[in-house]
Enzyme design. Structure first.
Site, mmCIF file in Angstrom:
data_model
loop_
_atom_site.group_PDB
_atom_site.id
_atom_site.type_symbol
_atom_site.label_atom_id
_atom_site.label_comp_id
_atom_site.label_asym_id
_atom_site.label_seq_id
_atom_site.Cartn_x
_atom_site.Cartn_y
_atom_site.Cartn_z
ATOM 1 N N SER A 167 -20.667 42.431 -89.122
ATOM 2 C CA SER A 167 -19.575 41.830 -88.641
ATOM 3 C C SER A 167 -19.827 40.410 -88.370
ATOM 4 O O SER A 167 -20.133 39.824 -89.428
ATOM 5 C CB SER A 167 -19.241 42.542 -87.245
ATOM 6 O OG SER A 167 -17.933 42.195 -86.943
ATOM 7 N N GLU A 241 -10.599 48.523 -93.484
ATOM 8 C CA GLU A 241 -10.643 47.633 -92.416
ATOM 9 C C GLU A 241 -9.816 46.315 -92.679
ATOM 10 O O GLU A 241 -9.694 45.946 -93.951
ATOM 11 C CB GLU A 241 -12.196 47.383 -91.939
ATOM 12 C CG GLU A 241 -12.915 46.736 -93.126
ATOM 13 C CD GLU A 241 -14.152 46.558 -92.640
ATOM 14 O OE1 GLU A 241 -14.314 45.266 -91.686
ATOM 15 O OE2 GLU A 241 -15.306 47.002 -93.103
ATOM 16 N N HIS A 271 -14.523 49.371 -89.826
ATOM 17 C CA HIS A 271 -15.214 48.429 -89.436
ATOM 18 C C HIS A 271 -16.658 48.817 -88.990
ATOM 19 O O HIS A 271 -16.709 49.571 -87.861
ATOM 20 C CB HIS A 271 -14.762 47.568 -88.648
ATOM 21 C CG HIS A 271 -15.273 46.142 -88.758
ATOM 22 N ND1 HIS A 271 -15.297 45.212 -89.516
ATOM 23 C CD2 HIS A 271 -16.088 45.445 -87.583
ATOM 24 C CE1 HIS A 271 -16.078 44.129 -89.329
ATOM 25 N NE2 HIS A 271 -16.271 44.064 -87.973
#
Length: 303
Positions: A167, A241, A271
Site C-alpha cells: 500500500s 481493489e 487490497h
C-alpha cells in the site's frame, strides 16, 4: 487515466477512510462496513475478522529474534533467525496511508517480517517511519532512505538488499529507489510491492502526507516517475481493489523504460490480501510468488 481519476474523485472520502487503516481493510466491520469495503476493493467483514484473529493468536516463532534499533532517532525492527548471520536483507516499508505508524499495526508487519525472513533466508528491517499529519512529505522518504543507508553502512552490499512494501509502503519503496537513482546512490537488487499506492494526486482530496508539495511529485506519487535504470520489480495487486490502476500503470511505465517487471493481478482479491496468510489460499500463492522472485533475484534460494 482520466476515467480512473473520475472514479477516484467519486470515492475520494471513502478512500481516505479506507486508507487510514494499516492493513487497509481492518477498519470495516459490521454490515455497512462490509458493503463499503467491498465497494472499495478492500474485502469483507469476514476478512477483517480473519486478520484480527491471525494477529491476536500470533506469537514470534522461537527460532526468530526481534531487536528494536534506533538510528538517528528513528526506530527500526530487526528480525532474523537466531544463531544465523544473514547476508541478505529485506527492507520492509509498512502500509497505513502515511498516517499510521508501525506502532499502530505492529503485529501485522511483524508477521510479514517473519514471512519475508522465512522465504528469503535473510534478515528483515522494518522502519517505523514518521507519519502525517505531524510529519508530511518528505519525512517518510527521509526515514526510508536512512534505513537503506544504514544497511549499507552495516556492510550489506546493495545487491543483497530488496526493498518491499505494501500500500503506502509500496509507493514509498518505489519513491525511495527513484530518489536513490536520481542521486547516483547504489540501487537495491529489487523492489517488491503489494497493492502499491502510487498516485496521491486527487481532485477532491489531499492526503495528509502531501503537505504543501505538489501531489504529482514522483517522490510522493511514483506513478509520475521515470523508471529508466530501475532494478527488478515484482508488483502484486488484487483484481477487485480500487487501487488496481496504481500498480498497472507503474508496471507499464517501468516496462516501457526498459525495466524488468513481473506484475501479477490476483483475480477477485482485495487490497493487501497477502496479509491473510496462511489462511487465505490466494495469499499463500502470492507469498510463493514472492519466494520464487527472491530466489531469482538472489540466485540460489534461502541461505
Amino acid at each position: 487515466m482520466k476515467k480512473g481519476k473520475n472514479r477516484v474523485g467519486k470515492w475520494g472520502l471513502l478512500l481516505a477512510a479506507a486508507l487510514f487503516v494499516g492493513g487497509i481493510f481492518m477498519l470495516f466491520t459490521g454490515e455497512q462496513g462490509a458493503a463499503r469495503a467491498q465497494s472499495l476493493g478492500i474485502g469483507t467483514s469476514g476478512n477483517v475478522k480473519l486478520l484480527h484473529d491471525l494477529n491476536a493468536s500470533w506469537m514470534m516463532p522461537g527460532e526468530y529474534a526481534l531487536e528494536v534499533k534506533e538510528v538517528q532517532g528513528t526506530a527500526m525492527e530487526w528480525v532474523y533467525r537466531r544463531g544465523s548471520e544473514p547476508a541478505r536483507v529485506i527492507l520492509q516499508l509498512h502500509g497505513g496511508a502515511y498516517t499510521r505508524s508501525l506502532k499502530d499495526n505492529g503485529v501485522t508487519y511483524r508477521r510479514a517480517a517473519v514471512q519475508y525472513a522465512q522465504v528469503s533466508g535473510g534478515a528483515v528491517l522494518t522502519v517505523d517511519y514518521r507519519v502525517a499529519p505531524e510529519y508530511p512529505f518528505p519525512a517518510a522518504l527521509e526515514d526510508a532512505l536512512l534505513a537503506y543507508e544504514w544497511l549499507l553502512s552495516q556492510g550489506y552490499p546493495p545487491e543483497n538488499i530488496i526493498i518491499a512494501g505494501d500500500s503506502a509502503g509500496g509507493g514509498l519503496a518505489l519513491a525511495t529507489v527513484l530518489y536513490l537513482r536520481d542521486n547516483d546512490r547504489p540501487l537495491p537488487a529489487a523492489v517488491i510491492t503489494m497493492s502499491a499506492w502510487t498516485d496521491l494526486n486527487y481532485r477532491r482530496w489531499k492526503p495528509a502526507y502531501v503537505g504543501d508539495h505538489p501531489a504529482n511529485h514522483p517522490y510522493i506519487s511514483p506513478i509520475y516517475g521515470d523508471y529508466h535504470g530501475f532494478p527488478l520489480l515484482l508488483m502484486q495487486v488484487g483484481g477487485d481493489e480500487l487501487l488496481l490502476e496504481n500498480t498497472l500503470t507503474v508496471a507499464e511505465k517501468a516496462r516501457a523504460a526498459g525495466a524488468a517487471v513481473q506484475q501479477t493481478t490476483y483475480p477477485g482479491m482485495f487490497h493487501v490480501f497477502q496479509m491473510l496468510f496462511p489462511k487465505l489460499p490466494e495469499a499463500n500463492g502470492a507469498w510463493e510468488e514472492v519466494a520464487a522472485f527472491i530466489e531469482q533475484v538472489f540466485g540460489g534460494g534461502a541461505e
